[in-house]
Design a protein around this motif. Structure first.
Motif, PDB file in Angstrom:
ATOM      1  N   SER A  98       0.919 -11.605 -12.765  1.00  0.00           N
ATOM      2  CA  SER A  98       0.988 -10.765 -11.571  1.00  0.00           C
ATOM      3  C   SER A  98       1.766 -11.453 -10.450  1.00  0.00           C
ATOM      4  CB  SER A  98      -0.434 -10.418 -11.105  1.00  0.00           C
ATOM      5  OG  SER A  98      -0.389  -9.610  -9.962  1.00  0.00           O
ATOM      6  N   CYS A  99       1.493 -12.723 -10.232  1.00  0.00           N
ATOM      7  CA  CYS A  99       2.181 -13.456  -9.164  1.00  0.00           C
ATOM      8  C   CYS A  99       3.641 -13.716  -9.504  1.00  0.00           C
ATOM      9  CB  CYS A  99       1.433 -14.742  -8.820  1.00  0.00           C
ATOM     10  SG  CYS A  99      -0.159 -14.411  -8.022  1.00  0.00           S
ATOM     11  N   GLU A 100       3.953 -13.903 -10.788  1.00  0.00           N
ATOM     12  CA  GLU A 100       5.353 -14.017 -11.195  1.00  0.00           C
ATOM     13  C   GLU A 100       6.083 -12.708 -10.907  1.00  0.00           C
ATOM     14  OE1 GLU A 100       7.597 -16.235 -12.316  1.00  0.00           O
ATOM     15  OE2 GLU A 100       6.125 -17.798 -11.938  1.00  0.00           O
ATOM     16  N   PHE A 101       5.420 -11.591 -11.181  1.00  0.00           N
ATOM     17  CA  PHE A 101       6.030 -10.297 -10.876  1.00  0.00           C
ATOM     18  C   PHE A 101       6.281 -10.165  -9.380  1.00  0.00           C
ATOM     19  CE2 PHE A 101       5.369  -5.965  -9.330  1.00  0.00           C
ATOM     20  CZ  PHE A 101       6.476  -5.353  -9.890  1.00  0.00           C
ATOM     21  N   GLU A 102       5.287 -10.506  -8.580  1.00  0.00           N
ATOM     22  CA  GLU A 102       5.441 -10.400  -7.134  1.00  0.00           C
ATOM     23  C   GLU A 102       6.589 -11.280  -6.635  1.00  0.00           C
ATOM     24  OE1 GLU A 102       2.555 -10.898  -3.281  1.00  0.00           O
ATOM     25  OE2 GLU A 102       1.677 -10.094  -5.122  1.00  0.00           O
ATOM     26  N   ARG A 103       6.676 -12.498  -7.136  1.00  0.00           N
ATOM     27  CA  ARG A 103       7.736 -13.423  -6.753  1.00  0.00           C
ATOM     28  C   ARG A 103       9.108 -12.916  -7.183  1.00  0.00           C
ATOM     29  NH1 ARG A 103      11.028 -16.417  -8.986  1.00  0.00           N
ATOM     30  NH2 ARG A 103      10.081 -16.158 -11.021  1.00  0.00           N
ATOM     31  N   SER A 104       9.180 -12.211  -8.305  1.00  0.00           N
ATOM     32  CA  SER A 104      10.468 -11.781  -8.861  1.00  0.00           C
ATOM     33  C   SER A 104      11.241 -10.863  -7.916  1.00  0.00           C
ATOM     34  CB  SER A 104      10.283 -11.107 -10.221  1.00  0.00           C
ATOM     35  OG  SER A 104       9.674  -9.833 -10.074  1.00  0.00           O
ATOM     36  N   ILE A 115       6.049 -16.592  -1.430  1.00  0.00           N
ATOM     37  CA  ILE A 115       5.514 -15.350  -1.997  1.00  0.00           C
ATOM     38  C   ILE A 115       4.618 -15.674  -3.186  1.00  0.00           C
ATOM     39  CG2 ILE A 115       6.140 -13.180  -3.152  1.00  0.00           C
ATOM     40  CD1 ILE A 115       6.826 -13.312  -0.103  1.00  0.00           C
ATOM     41  N   TYR A 116       5.079 -16.560  -4.045  1.00  0.00           N
ATOM     42  CA  TYR A 116       4.330 -16.920  -5.247  1.00  0.00           C
ATOM     43  C   TYR A 116       3.012 -17.618  -4.911  1.00  0.00           C
ATOM     44  CZ  TYR A 116       3.391 -18.904  -9.850  1.00  0.00           C
ATOM     45  OH  TYR A 116       2.798 -19.253 -11.037  1.00  0.00           O
ATOM     46  N   PHE A 117       3.080 -18.642  -4.068  1.00  0.00           N
ATOM     47  CA  PHE A 117       1.863 -19.389  -3.741  1.00  0.00           C
ATOM     48  C   PHE A 117       0.883 -18.560  -2.923  1.00  0.00           C
ATOM     49  CE2 PHE A 117       4.699 -23.153  -4.462  1.00  0.00           C
ATOM     50  CZ  PHE A 117       4.050 -23.588  -5.604  1.00  0.00           C
TER      51      PHE A 117
END
Length: 139
Positions: A98-104, A115-117
């Motif tokens: 989910s966080c990888e998606f948000e960061r992408s 954004i990721y952290f």
């Protein structure tokens, strides 16, 4: 040159992330560690500082999550303990994906690590709250 440096920094931050937690690498130069000690997260001025503060904030949230998890495990019967472990492993996979998606959405940008952290921190705090509820006596 600046884009290269930003990408290298982003790769450095991402390479430090593991599935269970984020650890500061032991091979970081002492001068870098000294820089982290001077970091003022209440008034971060550069994107690099903001990224580092987001990382530290996540590490703190992850530490609290692990403390609650370790407090809960011994209180459970074996069958429930195994289910919690399975749930936690599935949650970690969800969190990371989910966080990888948000960061992408910020791919290549200097704000991507923040954004990721921030996503990792928010998700860890939510999970900590869920686990804390299991520690409460039934009323």
């Amino acid at each position: 040159m600046r884009n290269f440096a930003v990408r290298q920094l982003l790769l450095f931050f991402i390479s430090m992330v593991t599935f269970n937690s984020l650890d500061v690498r032991a091979d970081i130069a002492p001068s870098t560690m000294h820089l982290a000690q001077k970091l003022n997260c209440n008034n971060a001025q550069t994107q690099l500082d903001i990224n580092r503060c987001a990382q530290l904030s996540y590490q703190n949230a992850d530490k609290k999550l692990n403390e609650v998890y370790q407090k809960l495990l011994p209180k459970l019967e074996n069958s429930r303990k195994q289910k919690l472990i399975a749930a936690q492993l599935a949650w970690i996979k969800f969190r990371d994906t989910s966080c990888e998606f948000e960061r992408s959405g910020y791919e290549g940008g200097s704000i991507a690590p923040t954004i990721y952290f921030t996503c990792l921190e928010k998700t860890a705090k939510q999970r900590t709250q869920q686990l804390q509820e299991y520690l409460q006596p039934n009323t």
